[in-house]
Design an enzyme around this catalytic site. Sequence first.
Site, PDB file in Angstrom:
ATOM      1  N   GLU A 156      30.503  34.478  99.524  1.00 29.66           N
ATOM      2  CA  GLU A 156      31.880  34.014  99.679  1.00 29.66           C
ATOM      3  C   GLU A 156      32.221  34.180 101.165  1.00 29.66           C
ATOM      4  OE1 GLU A 156      36.358  35.093  98.032  1.00 29.66           O
ATOM      5  OE2 GLU A 156      34.627  36.124  97.184  1.00 29.66           O
ATOM      6  N   ARG A 196      23.112  46.898  92.809  1.00 30.74           N
ATOM      7  CA  ARG A 196      23.577  46.684  94.177  1.00 30.74           C
ATOM      8  C   ARG A 196      22.871  47.674  95.087  1.00 30.74           C
ATOM      9  NH1 ARG A 196      28.558  44.435  94.787  1.00 30.74           N
ATOM     10  NH2 ARG A 196      28.800  45.379  96.815  1.00 30.74           N
ATOM     11  N   LYS A 225      33.143  43.713 101.739  1.00 31.73           N
ATOM     12  CA  LYS A 225      33.739  42.974 102.849  1.00 31.73           C
ATOM     13  C   LYS A 225      35.220  43.287 103.011  1.00 31.73           C
ATOM     14  CE  LYS A 225      31.610  39.275 101.236  1.00 31.73           C
ATOM     15  NZ  LYS A 225      31.527  37.900 100.844  1.00 31.73           N
TER      16      LYS A 225
END
Length: 557
Positions: free
Chosen positions: A37, A263, A273
Amino acid sequence: MAAEEQERIPRNFITDIIDADLNSGRTSHVATRFPPEPNGYLHIGHAKSICLNFGLARDYGGTCNLRFDDTNPVKEDMEYIKSIERDVRWLGFQWQEPIRHSSDYFDKLYGYALELIDQGLAYVDELSPDEIRQYRGTLKEPGRNSPYRDRPVEENRALFEKMRAGGFAEGAACLRAKIDMASPFICMRDPVIYRVRFAHHAMTGDKWCIYPMYDFTHCISDAIEGITHSICTLEFQDNRRLYDWVLDHISIKSRPHQYEMSRLNLEYSLTSKRKLNLLVEKGIVDGWDDPRLTTISGLRRRGYTPASIREFCRRIGVTKQENTVEMSALESCVREDLNAHAPRAMAVLHPLKVVIENFGVEGVTETAFEVPNLPDHPEMGTRTITISKEIYIDEADFREEANKQYKRLKLGSEVRLRHGYIIKALSCDKDENGKVILVHAEAVPHSAGANVEGHKPKGVIHFVNAADCVSVPVNMFAPLFTDPNPGAAEDFLSVVNQNSKEVLMAKVEKSLADAKPGQAYQFEREGYFCADSKAFEQGKLEFNLTVALRENKKAGA
Ligand code: ATP
Ligand code: MG
């Protein structure tokens, strides 16, 4: 071993799945994608995903797409898009052209939404977002059906078209998949798949005022692109049911599958982020590429090499176990790479002047030495080290008195200057606080790079020539957080290490005046350093500590 072979992804549960799929004929090739994204810069967690997705495509002779997940119209930014492309390329990977965007598929997605409506599998809901939340139930209690759930197909079609035409305010209507309000998986309780958003979109401009949700978009985008193995992180495990449900109920032929891995969590770093953005916005760090951040651009500015990051990702492996990797695992990868490749240089981080009193007498007249840039690597060339009557050594390399363990310079005993003479300390001068500010020494004649009968110095210390060295700021870094797991802290800003950066005024050998960002050096006995790219752009020279020579040794200590 060929470089390619050496970098091959070690076997893991995903390669097992791919091998089985290729054997059974479920697929004849491998197509993956990396779907960021564009709402921030990439970080080390993304590197794991990049190395896996692009690495699988490489290892299996397949393809990997770069797809910007730009379903959310308000958050996009050209700066982020450009930085992501740069970082993927810098890491050494190339996507299959062209670059994709989820927004490329808005027309198709709209068509598939109509397909669901026509099958009675989607409806326009006019509950408010709050009511939708209340109706959704909890993990313990099933949800309740919306009063709008059983509208006839024609009405849903008309209302959805009205949504598209701007006939509803934001939040006044949405399109929901009609699945099961009692599902144990909350994501299956009639998830919203389209919402009204009067926002300009970077790619599609003002064409749309309805935008598809991630879960609806992602699986269809994968299918449109012919992705075979769609890899994401574990928090999307439940969502796999929705991924499959959507693809099971639309007319698209291609059938991707989603697989989840854990992750990457790395000590002392943030892999979100949103949180990284806060550090940048609040000015706690010097931009997304601050060398203290484990963003890809921060690591690059810090002096990490692409190969070292790829090797790190290879070593951490791919599993479904959640864990946190120690910072030292990342550091040893860059240390090993730089040890093998970085030219050596001399830099004095805490300068102390030494006067060689007998400089110029017979046997102490040599002023320049030709030395290898990297010992045992003649192909790396040589450079000239100079010396004169005045030199600098590191403060930590001189003591008036010390025990036998101390193998550096002390009063009355000898030490070798790296590539140079053997010197003996005679006396020292101090300031009013008793701090040593100057050492008087003498050199052993004919000892430049040679042994001399009767002189056996125990240690070697580095130095620079006071006559031609360069004074430069050297940025020393400590972890940016005081807590190894800042992401879990209630307020991660409260665990920011106030002493994460220290600027030393160092003296470095003349050859380093030409240092360029992207070239790492080993400052002998200290660590690995590189020129700071931001300072370089401003016409200044500054060095950044990449990593100390040894674990637990604070460089400069
Ligand atoms: P962030 O919270 O930093 O925004 P994200 O997962 O929302 O992370 P995306 O841009 O959506 O970020 O991620 C792109 C891809 O990178 C996704 O496939 C995602 O699963 C993967 N990814 C993101 N963070 C990690 C991580 N820490 N470890 C492994 N993969 C990750
Ligand atoms: Mg995201």
